[in-house]
Write an enzyme that holds these catalytic residues in place. Structure first.
Site, PDB file in Angstrom:
ATOM      1  N   ALA A  23      37.624 -10.411  88.299  1.00  0.00           N
ATOM      2  CA  ALA A  23      38.017 -11.735  88.807  1.00  0.00           C
ATOM      3  C   ALA A  23      37.768 -12.808  87.752  1.00  0.00           C
ATOM      4  CB  ALA A  23      37.257 -12.050  90.094  1.00  0.00           C
TER       5      ALA A  23
ATOM      6  N   LYS B 242      44.286  -3.788  91.125  1.00  0.00           N
ATOM      7  CA  LYS B 242      44.888  -4.631  90.081  1.00  0.00           C
ATOM      8  C   LYS B 242      44.906  -3.945  88.707  1.00  0.00           C
ATOM      9  CE  LYS B 242      43.863  -9.020  92.313  1.00  0.00           C
ATOM     10  NZ  LYS B 242      43.288 -10.353  92.203  1.00  0.00           N
TER      11      LYS B 242
ATOM     12  N   ASN C 230      48.474  -8.753  89.242  1.00  0.00           N
ATOM     13  CA  ASN C 230      48.486  -9.056  90.682  1.00  0.00           C
ATOM     14  C   ASN C 230      49.904  -9.249  91.206  1.00  0.00           C
ATOM     15  OD1 ASN C 230      49.235 -11.662  89.910  1.00  0.00           O
ATOM     16  ND2 ASN C 230      48.024 -12.619  91.525  1.00  0.00           N
TER      17      ASN C 230
ATOM     18  N   SER D 236      25.500  -8.111  78.685  1.00  0.00           N
ATOM     19  CA  SER D 236      26.426  -7.553  77.685  1.00  0.00           C
ATOM     20  C   SER D 236      27.888  -7.779  78.089  1.00  0.00           C
ATOM     21  CB  SER D 236      26.157  -6.059  77.501  1.00  0.00           C
ATOM     22  OG  SER D 236      26.274  -5.407  78.746  1.00  0.00           O
TER      23      SER D 236
HETATM   24  P1  ATR Z   1      35.724  -8.365  90.686  1.00  0.00           P
HETATM   25  O1  ATR Z   1      37.045  -7.714  90.443  1.00  0.00           O
HETATM   26  O2  ATR Z   1      35.572  -8.983  92.060  1.00  0.00           O
HETATM   27  O3  ATR Z   1      35.348  -9.314  89.608  1.00  0.00           O
HETATM   28  P2  ATR Z   1      33.913  -6.485  89.513  1.00  0.00           P
HETATM   29  O4  ATR Z   1      34.826  -6.316  88.342  1.00  0.00           O
HETATM   30  O5  ATR Z   1      33.234  -5.293  90.097  1.00  0.00           O
HETATM   31  O6  ATR Z   1      34.659  -7.175  90.728  1.00  0.00           O
HETATM   32  O7  ATR Z   1      32.801  -7.579  89.081  1.00  0.00           O
HETATM   33  C1  ATR Z   1      31.825  -8.010  89.964  1.00  0.00           C
HETATM   34  C2  ATR Z   1      31.069  -9.175  89.338  1.00  0.00           C
HETATM   35  O8  ATR Z   1      30.138  -9.706  90.302  1.00  0.00           O
HETATM   36  C3  ATR Z   1      30.243  -8.787  88.129  1.00  0.00           C
HETATM   37  O9  ATR Z   1      30.166  -9.871  87.253  1.00  0.00           O
HETATM   38  C4  ATR Z   1      28.889  -8.469  88.767  1.00  0.00           C
HETATM   39  O10 ATR Z   1      27.795  -8.547  87.879  1.00  0.00           O
HETATM   40  P3  ATR Z   1      27.431  -7.229  86.967  1.00  0.00           P
HETATM   41  O11 ATR Z   1      28.428  -7.211  85.865  1.00  0.00           O
HETATM   42  O12 ATR Z   1      26.053  -7.479  86.511  1.00  0.00           O
HETATM   43  O13 ATR Z   1      27.544  -6.049  87.906  1.00  0.00           O
HETATM   44  C5  ATR Z   1      28.818  -9.593  89.762  1.00  0.00           C
HETATM   45  N1  ATR Z   1      27.871  -9.337  90.867  1.00  0.00           N
HETATM   46  C6  ATR Z   1      28.035  -8.483  91.900  1.00  0.00           C
HETATM   47  N2  ATR Z   1      26.979  -8.546  92.741  1.00  0.00           N
HETATM   48  C7  ATR Z   1      26.123  -9.472  92.216  1.00  0.00           C
HETATM   49  C8  ATR Z   1      24.854 -10.010  92.608  1.00  0.00           C
HETATM   50  N3  ATR Z   1      24.250  -9.585  93.720  1.00  0.00           N
HETATM   51  N4  ATR Z   1      24.304 -10.963  91.824  1.00  0.00           N
HETATM   52  C9  ATR Z   1      24.910 -11.394  90.696  1.00  0.00           C
HETATM   53  N5  ATR Z   1      26.111 -10.925  90.274  1.00  0.00           N
HETATM   54  C10 ATR Z   1      26.708  -9.984  91.013  1.00  0.00           C
END
Ligand code: ATR
Length: 272
Positions: A131, A66, A87, A155
């Site tokens: 997302a 995306k 998208n 942050s």
């Molecule tokens: P997407 O496009 O699906 O949003 P992304 O941009 O990689 O994928 O973002 C993933 C999100 O899921 C982030 O908010 C991530 O938190 P961090 O910013 O701290 O990485 C969150 N996330 C992924 N695994 C997680 C977990 N086990 N517990 C809590 N948050 C999680």
């Protein structure tokens, strides 16, 4: 030949988009062909170029492309700019791409389909990745009292809140400050769902008569949908309806015809 459309992603085999668009096309009597195309991670610009050179009219773009799609488009809708991701591509002519993003409006439509109120409600958004960013503007346009973004990496939640601060009452934090707060609607936009995990949340965080929504969908209730049920949500639903609604908005952008989504959502649910 029918007008050509496709969804590009990696992986793509389990995409429901071809089925959804086939149902839309039948219903609206539009002569289109829509396929799912698996694209190599490094090959996205080339794949879009080939598709457009062959006369393709439009594309849906899914994980992980995306952001690449945003980079490739020469013009962007306002909602794509706010989302920072594309998208939906409208191919004006080979090599000339207009980028849009229908994810957020798809979510808002599905919340409305399910009579889940946003206006004057307190919303909690879990996650601050792509997302999450894609749905913030359409949610704020519905005038919630508060949109609170909570993220593992604090942050990022602050940065997102700052980015949208002109559009409404939006705050960012880590998960640790949520104790004692309560929300009418909790939306899960973390990728943790993919692993069947959810962030740890205080027990009383969901208000009485509150609702839960997981952007993810699966055949079985997702971990977050189950959490909502266990914590007394009036409705705890997954993102299948959002998927159909974002597809309908893309279909409308391409064809100028708005398909009926409820019959398609029902058809997909009965298959699950
Ligand atoms: P997407 O496009 O699906 O949003 P992304 O941009 O990689 O994928 O973002 C993933 C999100 O899921 C982030 O908010 C991530 O938190 P961090 O910013 O701290 O990485 C969150 N996330 C992924 N695994 C997680 C977990 N086990 N517990 C809590 N948050 C999680």
């Amino acid at each position: 030949m029918s007008d050509q459309y496709a969804v590009m992603g990696n992986p793509i085999a389990h995409s429901k988009s071809p089925n959804i668009h086939r149902l839309f096309a039948e219903q609206t009597q539009q002569d289109i062909e829509y396929n799912a195309l698996l694209v190599d991670i490094d090959d996205f610009p080339h794949a879009v170029g080939e598709f457009s050179a062959a006369g393709g009219k439009g594309l849906n773009i899914t994980v992980p492309f995306k952001q690449n799609a945003w980079d490739l488009c020469s013009e962007h809708s306002q909602r794509a700019q706010r989302a920072g991701a594309v998208n939906t591509i409208i191919i004006n002519s080979p090599g000339d791409y207009h980028g849009d993003n229908t994810d957020g409006i798809g979510l808002v439509h599905d919340l409305k389909n399910n009579s889940i109120q946003i206006t004057n409600k307190k919303l909690l958004l879990l996650g601050a990745g792509g997302a999450a960013r894609g749905i913030i503007e359409p949610l704020l346009q519905e005038n919630p009292t508060l949109l609170h973004i909570a993220n593992r990496t604090e942050s990022k939640a602050h940065a997102l809140a700052e980015l949208f601060s002109d559009l409404g009452n939006i705050k960012g934090s880590g998960f640790d400050v949520l104790a004692g707060k309560s929300f009418d609607l909790i939306i899960n936009a973390t990728a943790a769902s993919l692993e069947g995990k959810i962030p740890s949340l205080p027990d009383n965080i969901l208000a009485t008569s509150g609702n839960c929504y997981d952007l993810m969908y699966a055949k079985k209730p997702t971990a977050f949908v189950q959490w909502g049920i266990q914590h007394g949500a009036t409705q705890s639903i997954d993102g299948l309806g959002m998927l159909v609604e974002q597809a309908a908005e893309s279909f409308y952008l391409w064809r100028g015809v708005r398909p009926d989504t409820m019959t398609v959502i029902q058809a997909l649910k009965s298959k699950n």
